[in-house]
Design a protein around this motif. Sequence first.
Motif, PDB file in Angstrom:
ATOM      1  N   ILE A 130       4.068  18.412  -3.472  1.00 17.10           N
ATOM      2  CA  ILE A 130       5.063  17.922  -4.432  1.00 17.10           C
ATOM      3  C   ILE A 130       4.400  17.724  -5.794  1.00 17.10           C
ATOM      4  CG2 ILE A 130       6.528  16.768  -2.719  1.00 17.10           C
ATOM      5  CD1 ILE A 130       5.199  14.113  -3.476  1.00 17.10           C
ATOM      6  N   ASP A 131       5.236  17.608  -6.827  1.00 18.59           N
ATOM      7  CA  ASP A 131       4.662  17.329  -8.147  1.00 18.59           C
ATOM      8  C   ASP A 131       4.706  15.818  -8.416  1.00 18.59           C
ATOM      9  OD1 ASP A 131       7.300  16.785  -8.859  1.00 18.59           O
ATOM     10  OD2 ASP A 131       7.566  18.647  -9.975  1.00 18.59           O
ATOM     11  N   ALA A 132       4.041  15.419  -9.484  1.00 15.78           N
ATOM     12  CA  ALA A 132       3.930  13.985  -9.777  1.00 15.78           C
ATOM     13  C   ALA A 132       5.293  13.366 -10.059  1.00 15.78           C
ATOM     14  CB  ALA A 132       2.981  13.773 -10.954  1.00 15.78           C
ATOM     15  N   THR A 133       6.196  14.136 -10.618  1.00 16.97           N
ATOM     16  CA  THR A 133       7.529  13.604 -10.924  1.00 16.97           C
ATOM     17  C   THR A 133       8.232  13.149  -9.649  1.00 16.97           C
ATOM     18  OG1 THR A 133       7.682  15.147 -12.769  1.00 16.97           O
ATOM     19  CG2 THR A 133       9.727  14.116 -12.054  1.00 16.97           C
ATOM     20  N   ALA A 145       0.882  -1.171   0.000  1.00 16.26           N
ATOM     21  CA  ALA A 145       0.000   0.000   0.000  1.00 16.26           C
ATOM     22  C   ALA A 145       0.914   1.213   0.000  1.00 16.26           C
ATOM     23  CB  ALA A 145      -0.894  -0.005   1.242  1.00 16.26           C
ATOM     24  N   LEU A 146       0.675   2.155  -0.922  1.00 15.34           N
ATOM     25  CA  LEU A 146       1.593   3.288  -1.084  1.00 15.34           C
ATOM     26  C   LEU A 146       0.885   4.618  -0.880  1.00 15.34           C
ATOM     27  CD1 LEU A 146       3.438   2.082  -4.321  1.00 15.34           C
ATOM     28  CD2 LEU A 146       4.217   1.865  -1.950  1.00 15.34           C
ATOM     29  N   HIS A 147       1.556   5.517  -0.171  1.00 15.31           N
ATOM     30  CA  HIS A 147       1.079   6.904  -0.050  1.00 15.31           C
ATOM     31  C   HIS A 147       1.959   7.782  -0.943  1.00 15.31           C
ATOM     32  CE1 HIS A 147      -0.201  10.742   1.367  1.00 15.31           C
ATOM     33  NE2 HIS A 147       0.984  11.027   1.875  1.00 15.31           N
ATOM     34  N   PRO A 148       1.345   8.449  -1.938  1.00 19.13           N
ATOM     35  CA  PRO A 148       2.169   9.198  -2.895  1.00 19.13           C
ATOM     36  C   PRO A 148       2.581  10.582  -2.430  1.00 19.13           C
ATOM     37  CG  PRO A 148      -0.138   9.332  -3.533  1.00 19.13           C
ATOM     38  CD  PRO A 148      -0.079   8.445  -2.299  1.00 19.13           C
ATOM     39  N   GLY A 149       2.180  10.985  -1.229  1.00 19.43           N
ATOM     40  CA  GLY A 149       2.352  12.373  -0.816  1.00 19.43           C
ATOM     41  C   GLY A 149       1.141  13.188  -1.255  1.00 19.43           C
ATOM     42  N   GLY A 195       5.306   5.305   2.401  1.00 22.78           N
ATOM     43  CA  GLY A 195       5.248   6.597   1.734  1.00 22.78           C
ATOM     44  C   GLY A 195       6.178   6.635   0.537  1.00 22.78           C
ATOM     45  N   TYR A 196       6.070   7.720  -0.246  1.00 22.59           N
ATOM     46  CA  TYR A 196       6.918   7.842  -1.439  1.00 22.59           C
ATOM     47  C   TYR A 196       8.385   8.026  -1.059  1.00 22.59           C
ATOM     48  CZ  TYR A 196       7.225  12.894  -0.755  1.00 22.59           C
ATOM     49  OH  TYR A 196       7.485  14.147  -0.234  1.00 22.59           O
ATOM     50  N   ASP A 197       8.630   8.362   0.221  1.00 23.68           N
ATOM     51  CA  ASP A 197      10.008   8.463   0.711  1.00 23.68           C
ATOM     52  C   ASP A 197      10.484   7.141   1.318  1.00 23.68           C
ATOM     53  OD1 ASP A 197       8.369   8.353   2.906  1.00 23.68           O
ATOM     54  OD2 ASP A 197       9.157  10.159   3.871  1.00 23.68           O
ATOM     55  N   GLY A 198       9.649   6.113   1.250  1.00 26.90           N
ATOM     56  CA  GLY A 198      10.032   4.798   1.759  1.00 26.90           C
ATOM     57  C   GLY A 198       9.655   4.558   3.205  1.00 26.90           C
ATOM     58  N   SER A 231       6.853  12.499  -6.692  1.00 21.84           N
ATOM     59  CA  SER A 231       6.102  11.419  -6.067  1.00 21.84           C
ATOM     60  C   SER A 231       6.421  10.072  -6.720  1.00 21.84           C
ATOM     61  CB  SER A 231       4.593  11.703  -6.177  1.00 21.84           C
ATOM     62  OG  SER A 231       3.849  10.596  -5.754  1.00 21.84           O
ATOM     63  N   VAL A 232       6.315  10.045  -8.030  1.00 23.44           N
ATOM     64  CA  VAL A 232       6.471   8.768  -8.745  1.00 23.44           C
ATOM     65  C   VAL A 232       7.924   8.303  -8.721  1.00 23.44           C
ATOM     66  CG1 VAL A 232       6.306   7.703 -11.038  1.00 23.44           C
ATOM     67  CG2 VAL A 232       4.396   9.059 -10.126  1.00 23.44           C
ATOM     68  N   THR A 233       8.865   9.220  -8.735  1.00 23.31           N
ATOM     69  CA  THR A 233      10.277   8.823  -8.597  1.00 23.31           C
ATOM     70  C   THR A 233      10.465   8.071  -7.286  1.00 23.31           C
ATOM     71  OG1 THR A 233      11.000  10.728  -9.883  1.00 23.31           O
ATOM     72  CG2 THR A 233      12.655   9.698  -8.468  1.00 23.31           C
ATOM     73  N   GLY A 234       9.872   8.604  -6.214  1.00 23.03           N
ATOM     74  CA  GLY A 234       9.978   7.942  -4.914  1.00 23.03           C
ATOM     75  C   GLY A 234       9.233   6.622  -4.873  1.00 23.03           C
ATOM     76  N   LEU A 235       8.025   6.605  -5.407  1.00 26.97           N
ATOM     77  CA  LEU A 235       7.225   5.370  -5.383  1.00 26.97           C
ATOM     78  C   LEU A 235       7.902   4.262  -6.184  1.00 26.97           C
ATOM     79  CD1 LEU A 235       3.647   6.898  -5.878  1.00 26.97           C
ATOM     80  CD2 LEU A 235       4.606   5.970  -3.750  1.00 26.97           C
ATOM     81  N   ARG A 236       8.494   4.627  -7.312  1.00 25.16           N
ATOM     82  CA  ARG A 236       9.181   3.602  -8.124  1.00 25.16           C
ATOM     83  C   ARG A 236      10.376   3.027  -7.378  1.00 25.16           C
ATOM     84  NH1 ARG A 236      11.480   5.601 -12.685  1.00 25.16           N
ATOM     85  NH2 ARG A 236      11.614   3.524 -13.578  1.00 25.16           N
ATOM     86  N   ALA A 237      11.036   3.861  -6.589  1.00 22.53           N
ATOM     87  CA  ALA A 237      12.169   3.364  -5.806  1.00 22.53           C
ATOM     88  C   ALA A 237      11.678   2.381  -4.730  1.00 22.53           C
ATOM     89  CB  ALA A 237      12.926   4.531  -5.177  1.00 22.53           C
TER      90      ALA A 237
END
Length: 227
Positions: free
Chosen positions: A193-196, A176-180, A219-222, A198-204
Motif C-alpha cells: 500500500i502507499d502512505a496515503t 501500538a500500530l501496524h501501518p501495513g 493494524g491500519y485497518d483497525g 496507510s495513514v488514512t487508516g491509522l488516523r481513523a
Amino acid sequence: MPTVLITGASRGIGLEFVRQYRADGWDVIATCRTPENAPELQATGAEVHGLDVTDEAALAGMGRTLAGRTIDVLINNAGIYPLKGPQGAFGAIPVEPWMEALRTNIIAPWKVAETFIGNLERADRPVLATVSSKMGSIAEASSPGSVVYRTSKTGVNMVVKGLSIELASRGVICLALHPGWVRTDMGGPNGLIDATESVTGLRAVIAGASTADSGTFRGYDGATIPW
Ligand SMILES: NC(=O)c1ccc[n+]([C@@H]2O[C@H](COP(=O)([O-])OP(=O)(O)OC[C@H]3O[C@@H](n4cnc5c(N)ncnc54)[C@H](OP(=O)(O)O)[C@@H]3O)[C@@H](O)[C@H]2O)c1
C-alpha cells in the motif's frame, strides 16, 4: 483546533501524517533530524523542530520549549530498520547496529512519552500512538531473518503495553500500530500500500480509540494484531 506531534516526519509515513493532519486543519508539530534537508516537510507549513529521538539532551530541550502547550495526539513514528536482507541473517550480526535499533525503536518512544506527558495530560482525550510493526509480533513470526528489526518492534510493543498501564490513571490512550507494508524508503517499492492509504487508516484508528483500547496492537485497518 487539536494539536498533534509527530516524530520522524521528514519522509514516508511520518510526512504523510503531517500532510493529512494539516489538511484537516490541525496544528502540527513535526520533528525530524535535519529540518534543512526536509523541504517537503517545510512545504507543509507545519511547525518543524530538529530532533534526534535518541538524543536525551535534545529531547529535554524540546520538552522545555513546548512546556505548557496541549498535545492531543503524540505519534512515535521515527524508526530504523538496519541490517535488512543477508547482512542481518543468522551468522555474524554486528552488535552496534542492533543496539542502535533498540535505542531508536524501543527506548526513544518511552523517552518521548516521558518528555511530553505533561502536554498530553492537558488534552481531553490524549492519544499516544506508537508505530510498531507486525514484524514484531511473536505470535505471527514464521520466516527467518530481520531479527534486529523484529526484536526492536517486539520490544516497543511491551513499551506501549507498559505505558498503557503506567498512564491509565492519567487518561492517556496508548496504542501500538501496524501501518501495513508501505511503499516508503524503508518499505521499498514492493510494499502493498502507499502512505496515503496507510495513514488514512491509522488516523481513523487513532480518532476512534477510547480508553478501553489502550494497550492494544492494531493494524491500519483497525484489526487487533496478536502480540
Ligand atoms: N514502511 C513500512 O512498510 C513499515 C512497516 C511497518 C512499520 N513501519 C514503521 O513505520 C515508521 C515509519 O517508517 P517509514 O516507512 O516511513 O520509514 P522511512 O521512510 O525510512 O522514514 C523513517 C523516518 O524516521 C526518521 N528517523 C530515523 N531515526 C531517527 C532518529 N534517531 N531521530 C529522529 N528521526 C529518526 C527518519 O528521519 P531521517 O530523515 O532523519 O533519516 C525518517 O523521517 C517506522 O517506525 C517503521 O518501523 C514501516
